[in-house]
Design an enzyme around this catalytic site. Sequence first.
Site, PDB file in Angstrom:
ATOM      1  CG  ASP A   1      -1.843  -1.149   1.301  1.00 38.16           C
ATOM      2  OD1 ASP A   1      -2.156  -1.712   0.238  1.00 38.16           O
ATOM      3  OD2 ASP A   1      -2.271  -1.502   2.424  1.00 38.16           O
TER       4      ASP A   1
HETATM    5  N1  URA Z   1      -1.048  -5.952   3.901  1.00 36.05           N
HETATM    6  C1  URA Z   1      -1.559  -4.708   3.935  1.00 36.05           C
HETATM    7  O1  URA Z   1      -2.586  -4.480   4.559  1.00 36.05           O
HETATM    8  N2  URA Z   1      -0.921  -3.741   3.279  1.00 36.05           N
HETATM    9  C2  URA Z   1       0.232  -3.924   2.612  1.00 36.05           C
HETATM   10  O2  URA Z   1       0.795  -2.984   2.047  1.00 36.05           O
HETATM   11  C3  URA Z   1       0.770  -5.231   2.591  1.00 36.05           C
HETATM   12  C4  URA Z   1       0.104  -6.224   3.249  1.00 36.05           C
END
Ligand code: URA
Length: 245
Positions: free
Chosen positions: A101
Amino acid sequence: MRLDKFITSDGRMSRREAAGIIRRGLVTVNGETVRQADFRVDPEADAVAADGRRILWRRNTYIMLNKPAGFVSSTEKGKTVMTLLGDEEGRPGLFPCGRLDADTEGLLLITDDGALGHLLLSPRRHVEKEYFFECDPPLTAEGFDILRSGPDLGDFTARPARTESIDGGAAGRIAVTEGKYHQIKRMVHAAGSEVTYLKRTKFGPLELDPALGPGEWRYLTEGEVKALRDAAGVTDETDRTGEKK
Ligand code: URA
């Protein structure tokens, strides 16, 4: 391609070290000493040696990036992780292997090895990813039990995770073998808390290099690429130049 860039492409030396050995006259191209870091070499045709050791051209590129928050894991236009790669930004075929993310930090593999990338991301391979997280409120012991048992997230049930509680549950480590959208945030939510900080620390056999600050990257070493290939179950034994062994 620049000579210093070629020399660093096998992951053994930094650009600064490469510049140093070139300046000291330790690098030859087709047997001739070359002292200019920006000397142009043809990676497919020229024989480059550093200190008498032949440097093999690396057909594929494997980069470990310490992703900072605020960058998107994509090759599209905009503030993407690719814009952190300096000279490598424009290398054709490079892509982030999996997504973090925008607000997640940590280990991101960027490669142009589509076949390996595909295998590493395949749900069937169960490649483990480990994250450090902080959360609010602190997760209870029951919350960690829920993470460990694999919570139902509505559209799918997560596989059981390995976890470790840190600071009385205000933080933790979690290792999962899937990579669903917002998976860790959703798992922590299902366990009764909210993630306030998330950083990936491991991807399969790779560990985030502590020498890399946020936004910094380096090429993988040969050993790291081999470990990734093993983790992905690559059986076609080809060497780094693409030649059959
Ligand atoms: N899980 C998440 O919630 N976000 C990420 O960026 C990676 C794994």
